[in-house]
Design an enzyme around this catalytic site. Structure first.
Site, PDB file in Angstrom:
ATOM      1  N   LYS A 160      84.070  -1.980 108.091  1.00 54.34           N
ATOM      2  CA  LYS A 160      84.270  -1.505 109.475  1.00 54.34           C
ATOM      3  C   LYS A 160      84.399  -2.614 110.510  1.00 54.34           C
ATOM      4  O   LYS A 160      84.138  -2.421 111.694  1.00 54.34           O
ATOM      5  CB  LYS A 160      83.165  -0.524 109.921  1.00 54.34           C
ATOM      6  CG  LYS A 160      82.803   0.553 108.948  1.00 54.34           C
ATOM      7  CD  LYS A 160      83.975   1.156 108.244  1.00 54.34           C
ATOM      8  CE  LYS A 160      84.844   2.034 109.097  1.00 54.34           C
ATOM      9  NZ  LYS A 160      86.013   2.511 108.291  1.00 54.34           N
ATOM     10  N   SER A 161      84.834  -3.785 110.053  1.00 57.40           N
ATOM     11  CA  SER A 161      84.940  -4.922 110.974  1.00 57.40           C
ATOM     12  C   SER A 161      86.377  -5.300 111.303  1.00 57.40           C
ATOM     13  O   SER A 161      86.612  -6.300 111.990  1.00 57.40           O
ATOM     14  CB  SER A 161      84.221  -6.135 110.373  1.00 57.40           C
ATOM     15  OG  SER A 161      82.867  -5.834 110.155  1.00 57.40           O
ATOM     16  N   HIS A 207      85.269  -6.938 100.464  1.00 62.80           N
ATOM     17  CA  HIS A 207      84.038  -6.817 101.253  1.00 62.80           C
ATOM     18  C   HIS A 207      82.904  -7.590 100.578  1.00 62.80           C
ATOM     19  O   HIS A 207      81.755  -7.488 101.007  1.00 62.80           O
ATOM     20  CB  HIS A 207      83.591  -5.352 101.333  1.00 62.80           C
ATOM     21  CG  HIS A 207      84.462  -4.459 102.157  1.00 62.80           C
ATOM     22  ND1 HIS A 207      84.966  -4.833 103.381  1.00 62.80           N
ATOM     23  CD2 HIS A 207      84.885  -3.190 101.957  1.00 62.80           C
ATOM     24  CE1 HIS A 207      85.675  -3.818 103.879  1.00 62.80           C
ATOM     25  NE2 HIS A 207      85.646  -2.821 103.028  1.00 62.80           N
ATOM     26  N   ARG A 213      82.639  -8.471 113.500  1.00 63.54           N
ATOM     27  CA  ARG A 213      82.581  -7.503 114.596  1.00 63.54           C
ATOM     28  C   ARG A 213      81.123  -7.304 115.004  1.00 63.54           C
ATOM     29  O   ARG A 213      80.218  -7.392 114.150  1.00 63.54           O
ATOM     30  CB  ARG A 213      83.181  -6.169 114.118  1.00 63.54           C
ATOM     31  CG  ARG A 213      83.295  -5.119 115.195  1.00 63.54           C
ATOM     32  CD  ARG A 213      83.890  -3.819 114.647  1.00 63.54           C
ATOM     33  NE  ARG A 213      84.208  -2.918 115.736  1.00 63.54           N
ATOM     34  CZ  ARG A 213      84.640  -1.658 115.563  1.00 63.54           C
ATOM     35  NH1 ARG A 213      84.815  -1.177 114.344  1.00 63.54           N
ATOM     36  NH2 ARG A 213      84.897  -0.894 116.604  1.00 63.54           N
ATOM     37  N   SER A 220      80.669   2.665 113.781  1.00 63.94           N
ATOM     38  CA  SER A 220      81.893   2.963 113.039  1.00 63.94           C
ATOM     39  C   SER A 220      81.560   3.447 111.623  1.00 63.94           C
ATOM     40  O   SER A 220      82.145   4.414 111.120  1.00 63.94           O
ATOM     41  CB  SER A 220      82.775   1.711 113.002  1.00 63.94           C
ATOM     42  OG  SER A 220      83.987   1.967 112.358  1.00 63.94           O
ATOM     43  N   PHE A 279      96.679  -0.367 117.440  1.00 62.72           N
ATOM     44  CA  PHE A 279      95.889   0.793 116.996  1.00 62.72           C
ATOM     45  C   PHE A 279      96.794   2.024 116.846  1.00 62.72           C
ATOM     46  O   PHE A 279      96.766   2.703 115.818  1.00 62.72           O
ATOM     47  CB  PHE A 279      94.771   1.039 118.016  1.00 62.72           C
ATOM     48  CG  PHE A 279      93.844   2.163 117.661  1.00 62.72           C
ATOM     49  CD1 PHE A 279      92.810   1.977 116.752  1.00 62.72           C
ATOM     50  CD2 PHE A 279      93.988   3.412 118.252  1.00 62.72           C
ATOM     51  CE1 PHE A 279      91.945   3.016 116.427  1.00 62.72           C
ATOM     52  CE2 PHE A 279      93.125   4.457 117.937  1.00 62.72           C
ATOM     53  CZ  PHE A 279      92.098   4.257 117.024  1.00 62.72           C
ATOM     54  N   ALA A 329     100.116   2.206 116.550  1.00 62.29           N
ATOM     55  CA  ALA A 329     101.141   2.061 115.505  1.00 62.29           C
ATOM     56  C   ALA A 329     100.524   2.290 114.130  1.00 62.29           C
ATOM     57  O   ALA A 329     101.087   2.999 113.286  1.00 62.29           O
ATOM     58  CB  ALA A 329     101.775   0.675 115.580  1.00 62.29           C
TER      59      ALA A 329
HETATM   60  P1  A3P Z   1      86.146   2.560 114.958  1.00 60.46           P
HETATM   61  O1  A3P Z   1      85.493   3.462 113.974  1.00 60.46           O
HETATM   62  O2  A3P Z   1      85.166   1.909 115.882  1.00 60.46           O
HETATM   63  O3  A3P Z   1      87.267   3.207 115.692  1.00 60.46           O
HETATM   64  P2  A3P Z   1      87.806  -1.232 108.669  1.00 60.46           P
HETATM   65  O4  A3P Z   1      89.288  -1.308 108.599  1.00 60.46           O
HETATM   66  O5  A3P Z   1      87.128  -2.540 108.423  1.00 60.46           O
HETATM   67  O6  A3P Z   1      87.274  -0.113 107.834  1.00 60.46           O
HETATM   68  O7  A3P Z   1      87.423  -0.910 110.178  1.00 60.46           O
HETATM   69  C1  A3P Z   1      87.747   0.303 110.774  1.00 60.46           C
HETATM   70  C2  A3P Z   1      87.553   0.154 112.261  1.00 60.46           C
HETATM   71  O8  A3P Z   1      88.603  -0.677 112.781  1.00 60.46           O
HETATM   72  C3  A3P Z   1      87.623   1.496 112.992  1.00 60.46           C
HETATM   73  O9  A3P Z   1      86.793   1.342 114.143  1.00 60.46           O
HETATM   74  C4  A3P Z   1      89.109   1.513 113.350  1.00 60.46           C
HETATM   75  O10 A3P Z   1      89.417   2.386 114.406  1.00 60.46           O
HETATM   76  C5  A3P Z   1      89.314   0.048 113.753  1.00 60.46           C
HETATM   77  N1  A3P Z   1      90.726  -0.348 113.721  1.00 60.46           N
HETATM   78  C6  A3P Z   1      91.628  -0.180 112.732  1.00 60.46           C
HETATM   79  N2  A3P Z   1      92.826  -0.642 113.112  1.00 60.46           N
HETATM   80  C7  A3P Z   1      92.691  -1.105 114.371  1.00 60.46           C
HETATM   81  C8  A3P Z   1      93.591  -1.680 115.325  1.00 60.46           C
HETATM   82  N3  A3P Z   1      94.868  -1.864 115.054  1.00 60.46           N
HETATM   83  N4  A3P Z   1      93.077  -2.034 116.520  1.00 60.46           N
HETATM   84  C9  A3P Z   1      91.784  -1.863 116.818  1.00 60.46           C
HETATM   85  N5  A3P Z   1      90.887  -1.305 115.965  1.00 60.46           N
HETATM   86  C10 A3P Z   1      91.342  -0.938 114.761  1.00 60.46           C
END
Ligand code: A3P
Length: 288
Positions: free
Chosen positions: A47-48, A102, A124, A132, A223, A225
């Protein structure tokens, strides 16, 4: 709410979701994988910004052409080394391979240290990671789910959380911080200024993209796209794995959402543990 079925593997000192991972696949990643000098690793704590980097790297290696990110699933373009399909995806993949993981540093492929392979580690704000992951655990059927946010925070701060605690993960990877083969990125900085971060990544990887190509990488990794790209938005994953009725993988994509979730008491407790665990580490997290 009903608890989801879940199954974990205890691999050395960390817990990893079963199903998509097996002891065999973890052994492959950690002990058998042969790192090549031109491998590029996208490393994150969950989730980073993992998926974000998958998209950015794919776009950089296509010189900004969005065709590949619209034609191939993100997990095929930049596969996870530790997942059960890791070996099959990576053994015969032509160089340069883009690889996601990971894994904590101590379980990273042992062959890595003898190579010139590059690692991008994205960090993050752990409070936002926690939020998240809380929402992700509602969607992801392989995750331990806690309906109550306080219960989830307690799980997040315990050694039972998947891939180990954030603190140890980050500290482990920061032991490489002086290596020319490591680039550390900040999710929050990317939110603030994606273009300069894409430029930084290109420089680190020795990729010379002109301004139009860089702009295209930025445009296609936004985000919105990514959320609307079926090759990157996990819409193809069946509900038995990602239950889309329980939320969207692309949830908010902002910095500082913890402020909408943590009570002052939870903030205080988290900060206390953060300071205790990260006392020799200098990191800061900007917010929207
Ligand atoms: P949130 O749940 O806070 O929205 P990972 O890819 O490591 O699993 O992380 C997922 C997190 O990254 C989610 O956060 C997701 O919305 C965010 N994320 C994915 N693509 C993104 C982008 N292009 N810009 C900003 N955040 C993005």
């Amino acid at each position: 709410m009903m608890a989801f079925p879940r199954q974990y593997i205890q691999y050395e000192d960390i817990r990893i979701p079963g199903g998509v991972h097996t002891v065999e696949s973890l052994n492959y990643a950690s002990k058998e994988f042969e790192t090549r000098d031109d491998d590029v690793f996208n490393v994150t704590y969950p989730k980073s910004g993992t998926t974000w980097l998958q998209e950015i790297l794919s776009l950089i290696y296509s010189n900004g052409d969005p065709t590949p990110v619209k034609a191939t699933y993100s997990w095929d373009r930049v596969p996870w080394i530790e997942q059960h399909s890791g070996r099959q995806h990576l053994e015969n993949k032509p160089s340069p391979r883009l690889i996601t993981t990971h894994l904590p540093f101590h379980l990273f492929p042992q062959s890595f240290s003898k190579t010139k392979a590059k690692v991008i580690y994205t960090i993050r704000n752990p409070k936002d990671v926690c939020v998240s992951l809380y929402y992700f655990s509602k969607i992801a059927q392989f995750m331990e789910y806690r309906d109550d946010f306080q219960d989830f925070v307690s799980l997040f701060l315990s050694k039972d959380i998947i891939f180990g605690r954030w603190f140890e993960h980050v500290k482990g990877w920061l032991t490489l911080k002086d290596s020319p083969n490591l680039l550390i990125l900040s999710y929050e900085d990317m939110i603030k200024d994606l273009k300069s971060n894409v430029t930084k990544i290109c420089k680190f990887l020795g990729k010379e993209l002109d301004d139009a190509a860089i702009n295209s990488v930025v445009e296609h990794s936004s985000f919105q796209a990514m959320k609307s790209n079926p090759m990157s938005n996990y819409s193809a994953v069946p509900n038995e794995i990602f239950n889309k009725d329980h939320g969207n993988f692309y949830r908010k994509g902002i910095a500082g959402d913890h402020k909408n979730h943590f009570t002052p008491a939870q903030e205080e407790e988290f900060e206390r543990i953060y300071k205790e665990c990260m006392k020799d580490i200098n990191l800061s997290f900007t917010e929207n």
